[in-house]
Design a protein around this motif. Structure first.
Motif, PDB file in Angstrom:
ATOM      1  N   SER A 143       0.836  -1.210   0.000  1.00  0.00           N
ATOM      2  CA  SER A 143       0.000   0.000   0.000  1.00  0.00           C
ATOM      3  C   SER A 143       0.863   1.250   0.000  1.00  0.00           C
ATOM      4  N   PHE A 144       1.922   1.221   0.770  1.00  0.00           N
ATOM      5  CA  PHE A 144       2.833   2.363   0.846  1.00  0.00           C
ATOM      6  C   PHE A 144       3.493   2.625  -0.509  1.00  0.00           C
ATOM      7  N   ILE A 145       3.951   1.549  -1.159  1.00  0.00           N
ATOM      8  CA  ILE A 145       4.620   1.696  -2.461  1.00  0.00           C
ATOM      9  C   ILE A 145       3.638   2.215  -3.508  1.00  0.00           C
ATOM     10  N   CYS A 146       2.424   1.661  -3.533  1.00  0.00           N
ATOM     11  CA  CYS A 146       1.429   2.072  -4.528  1.00  0.00           C
ATOM     12  C   CYS A 146       1.031   3.534  -4.344  1.00  0.00           C
ATOM     13  N   TYR A 147       0.923   3.969  -3.108  1.00  0.00           N
ATOM     14  CA  TYR A 147       0.446   5.327  -2.852  1.00  0.00           C
ATOM     15  C   TYR A 147       1.527   6.383  -3.105  1.00  0.00           C
ATOM     16  N   PHE A 148       2.738   6.120  -2.652  1.00  0.00           N
ATOM     17  CA  PHE A 148       3.771   7.154  -2.676  1.00  0.00           C
ATOM     18  C   PHE A 148       4.713   7.075  -3.876  1.00  0.00           C
ATOM     19  N   PHE A 149       4.839   5.896  -4.495  1.00  0.00           N
ATOM     20  CA  PHE A 149       5.876   5.751  -5.524  1.00  0.00           C
ATOM     21  C   PHE A 149       5.340   5.345  -6.892  1.00  0.00           C
ATOM     22  N   ALA A 157      -4.040  -3.947  -8.592  1.00  0.00           N
ATOM     23  CA  ALA A 157      -4.717  -5.244  -8.716  1.00  0.00           C
ATOM     24  C   ALA A 157      -4.044  -6.287  -7.831  1.00  0.00           C
ATOM     25  N   ILE A 158      -2.708  -6.263  -7.747  1.00  0.00           N
ATOM     26  CA  ILE A 158      -1.986  -7.195  -6.869  1.00  0.00           C
ATOM     27  C   ILE A 158      -2.381  -6.971  -5.416  1.00  0.00           C
ATOM     28  N   LEU A 159      -2.479  -5.701  -5.008  1.00  0.00           N
ATOM     29  CA  LEU A 159      -2.883  -5.386  -3.641  1.00  0.00           C
ATOM     30  C   LEU A 159      -4.273  -5.935  -3.342  1.00  0.00           C
ATOM     31  N   ASN A 160      -5.219  -5.696  -4.235  1.00  0.00           N
ATOM     32  CA  ASN A 160      -6.583  -6.170  -3.998  1.00  0.00           C
ATOM     33  C   ASN A 160      -6.686  -7.686  -4.079  1.00  0.00           C
ATOM     34  N   PHE A 161      -5.871  -8.294  -4.947  1.00  0.00           N
ATOM     35  CA  PHE A 161      -5.858  -9.757  -5.011  1.00  0.00           C
ATOM     36  C   PHE A 161      -5.322 -10.341  -3.712  1.00  0.00           C
ATOM     37  N   GLY A 200     -12.849  -8.202  -3.898  1.00  0.00           N
ATOM     38  CA  GLY A 200     -13.162  -8.742  -5.220  1.00  0.00           C
ATOM     39  C   GLY A 200     -13.835  -7.722  -6.120  1.00  0.00           C
ATOM     40  N   VAL A 201     -14.721  -6.917  -5.529  1.00  0.00           N
ATOM     41  CA  VAL A 201     -15.405  -5.878  -6.319  1.00  0.00           C
ATOM     42  C   VAL A 201     -14.407  -4.834  -6.806  1.00  0.00           C
ATOM     43  N   ILE A 202     -13.520  -4.368  -5.924  1.00  0.00           N
ATOM     44  CA  ILE A 202     -12.519  -3.367  -6.324  1.00  0.00           C
ATOM     45  C   ILE A 202     -11.570  -3.948  -7.372  1.00  0.00           C
ATOM     46  N   LEU A 203     -11.293  -5.245  -7.260  1.00  0.00           N
ATOM     47  CA  LEU A 203     -10.418  -5.900  -8.233  1.00  0.00           C
ATOM     48  C   LEU A 203     -11.013  -5.859  -9.641  1.00  0.00           C
ATOM     49  N   THR A 204     -12.348  -5.875  -9.741  1.00  0.00           N
ATOM     50  CA  THR A 204     -13.018  -5.856 -11.050  1.00  0.00           C
ATOM     51  C   THR A 204     -13.372  -4.444 -11.515  1.00  0.00           C
ATOM     52  N   TRP A 205     -13.050  -3.445 -10.711  1.00  0.00           N
ATOM     53  CA  TRP A 205     -13.399  -2.058 -11.040  1.00  0.00           C
ATOM     54  C   TRP A 205     -12.560  -1.578 -12.224  1.00  0.00           C
ATOM     55  N   PRO A 206     -13.181  -1.147 -13.328  1.00  0.00           N
ATOM     56  CA  PRO A 206     -12.415  -0.683 -14.498  1.00  0.00           C
ATOM     57  C   PRO A 206     -11.561   0.540 -14.167  1.00  0.00           C
ATOM     58  N   ASP A 207     -10.476   0.685 -14.887  1.00  0.00           N
ATOM     59  CA  ASP A 207      -9.542   1.797 -14.656  1.00  0.00           C
ATOM     60  C   ASP A 207     -10.046   3.049 -15.369  1.00  0.00           C
ATOM     61  N   GLY A 208     -11.156   3.578 -14.824  1.00  0.00           N
ATOM     62  CA  GLY A 208     -11.750   4.772 -15.420  1.00  0.00           C
ATOM     63  C   GLY A 208     -11.625   5.974 -14.504  1.00  0.00           C
ATOM     64  N   ASP A 209     -12.405   7.017 -14.798  1.00  0.00           N
ATOM     65  CA  ASP A 209     -12.335   8.255 -14.021  1.00  0.00           C
ATOM     66  C   ASP A 209     -12.777   8.037 -12.571  1.00  0.00           C
ATOM     67  N   PHE A 210     -13.816   7.234 -12.386  1.00  0.00           N
ATOM     68  CA  PHE A 210     -14.308   7.024 -11.025  1.00  0.00           C
ATOM     69  C   PHE A 210     -13.283   6.267 -10.176  1.00  0.00           C
ATOM     70  N   TYR A 211     -12.624   5.287 -10.781  1.00  0.00           N
ATOM     71  CA  TYR A 211     -11.602   4.555 -10.035  1.00  0.00           C
ATOM     72  C   TYR A 211     -10.449   5.477  -9.648  1.00  0.00           C
ATOM     73  N   LYS A 212     -10.038   6.333 -10.588  1.00  0.00           N
ATOM     74  CA  LYS A 212      -8.930   7.251 -10.302  1.00  0.00           C
ATOM     75  C   LYS A 212      -9.305   8.265  -9.224  1.00  0.00           C
ATOM     76  N   MET A 213     -10.589   8.631  -9.170  1.00  0.00           N
ATOM     77  CA  MET A 213     -11.036   9.552  -8.128  1.00  0.00           C
ATOM     78  C   MET A 213     -10.928   8.923  -6.738  1.00  0.00           C
ATOM     79  N   PHE A 214     -11.143   7.624  -6.658  1.00  0.00           N
ATOM     80  CA  PHE A 214     -11.183   6.945  -5.358  1.00  0.00           C
ATOM     81  C   PHE A 214      -9.875   6.233  -5.024  1.00  0.00           C
ATOM     82  N   ARG A 215      -8.970   6.094  -6.006  1.00  0.00           N
ATOM     83  CA  ARG A 215      -7.779   5.255  -5.846  1.00  0.00           C
ATOM     84  C   ARG A 215      -6.923   5.672  -4.663  1.00  0.00           C
ATOM     85  N   ASN A 216      -6.472   6.916  -4.636  1.00  0.00           N
ATOM     86  CA  ASN A 216      -5.560   7.352  -3.578  1.00  0.00           C
ATOM     87  C   ASN A 216      -6.212   7.279  -2.197  1.00  0.00           C
TER      88      ASN A 216
END
Length: 336
Positions: A143-149, A157-161, A200-216
């Motif tokens: 989580s730290f690597i994905c958020y900061f780097f 996807a690896i994190l959610n898996f 599982g739901v987040i893992l299937t979430w498409p990489d669109g605008d809504f996902y990018k809004m909630f990602r961080n």
């Protein structure tokens, strides 16, 4: 006959003698196993019969009142002894094979997962705690690597898996703990199912605008939640090891029911982190519900994740609050 051949024959005779002793011990072992199996079946049948008879007896005594003080005391004594016996049966059954619950039957089939001695139970419980701590440490790092780097979708996807795998594995491990007598609150079991579904739901979430809004926001939440769970693992492990050393707790307990005054120091430190995480879940759900009201909304994952976070908030907050209030009451000095 040469000396080397004589030495070889002597060694063979020694090995052959030990082999015959091994065969005898193994035959004895199989015989004892058969005897143990018969004893287990006999004990299980006796417990079932005793439990049924005691429940019938208790039901017949509920409405009975003695005609004198002596008879009333005798009836109350019988009722209290019946309750003690019924409570003892659960401890007995913890060391007897029993059928798996529905979930374990679906996952493992009719495999016996009962651990039949204290050493095995303790070893499994200890390994369970290490599994939680190690997995949370790995999730904390990712989580730290994905958020900061790194901002790559495949790392998310690896994190959610890993979260999905962790909670699915946790449900199996805790079902085995329950089969071995562990007293786990129903909400925490249900919590793991909800968390696995959410991952599982987040893992299937498409990489669109809504996902990018909630990602961080989600990555920051995952980082914080992993950190708090590491703290929680340390706190619970420390309490359980100390209580077990004092001989006050069952080897398979997960949470601390018999609360002690010395536990307040760790709990008062941990509670603010827990409640902050719970309200973060509420904040996540409100943000997702607000996103679902936007005109561009079309991804079902937004509303489903919001619902999951809201359920997690309700269950976690009120269960933790209830446990805290009960322990707070138990610490008040009883009036003479």
């Amino acid at each position: 006959m040469s000396q080397s051949l004589t030495s070889l024959q002597d060694e063979w005779e020694s090995v052959d003698a030990e082999y015959k002793q091994l065969q005898e011990r193994h035959t004895m072992y199989l015989h004892k196993l058969e005897e143990i199996s018969k004893l287990q079946n006999s004990c299980s049948a006796s417990i079932t019969s005793q439990r049924r008879r005691l429940k019938e007896m208790h039901s017949s005594l509920v409405d009975k009142t003695g005609t004198s003080d002596r008879e009333a005391e005798a009836l109350d004594e019988i009722k209290s002894k019946i309750k003690v016996h019924l409570n003892t049966f659960s401890e007995m059954e913890a060391y007897l094979p029993k059928k798996n619950g529905l979930y374990l039957s679906l996952v493992l089939g009719n495999v016996n997962v009962t651990l039949l001695n204290k050493q095995s139970k303790f070893a499994y419980k200890d390994e369970y705690e290490k599994f939680k701590l190690c997995t949370m440490a790995v999730l904390l790092l990712i989580s730290f690597i994905c958020y900061f780097f790194v901002a790559y979708r495949f790392l998310d996807a690896i994190l959610n898996f890993l979260l999905l795998w962790y909670y699915c594995t946790l449900t199996v491990r805790e079902s085995i703990l329950i089969s071995n007598g562990s007293r786990i609150k129903g909400w925490w079991v249900f919590h793991h199912y909800i968390s696995a579904f959410l991952s599982g739901v987040i893992l299937t979430w498409p990489d669109g605008d809504f996902y990018k809004m909630f990602r961080n926001q989600f990555l920051a939440y995952s980082f914080y939640q992993s950190f708090v769970q590491c703290l929680q693992c340390y706190y619970q492990s420390g309490c359980l090891y100390r209580l077990r050393a004092l001989g006050e707790r069952h080897n398979m307990d997960l949470t601390v029911e018999g609360f002690q005054s010395w536990m307040w120091k760790g709990l008062t430190f941990l509670l603010p982190f827990l409640f902050f995480g719970h309200f973060w879940q509420l904040y996540n759900s409100l943000c997702l519900f607000r996103m679902a009201q936007l005109p561009e909304y079309k991804e079902w994952q937004v509303l489903m994740c919001g619902l999951c976070f809201f359920i997690l908030f309700l269950g976690n907050f009120f269960t933790t609050l209830a446990v805290f209030l009960r322990k707070l009451v138990s610490q008040k000095p009883k009036s003479l």
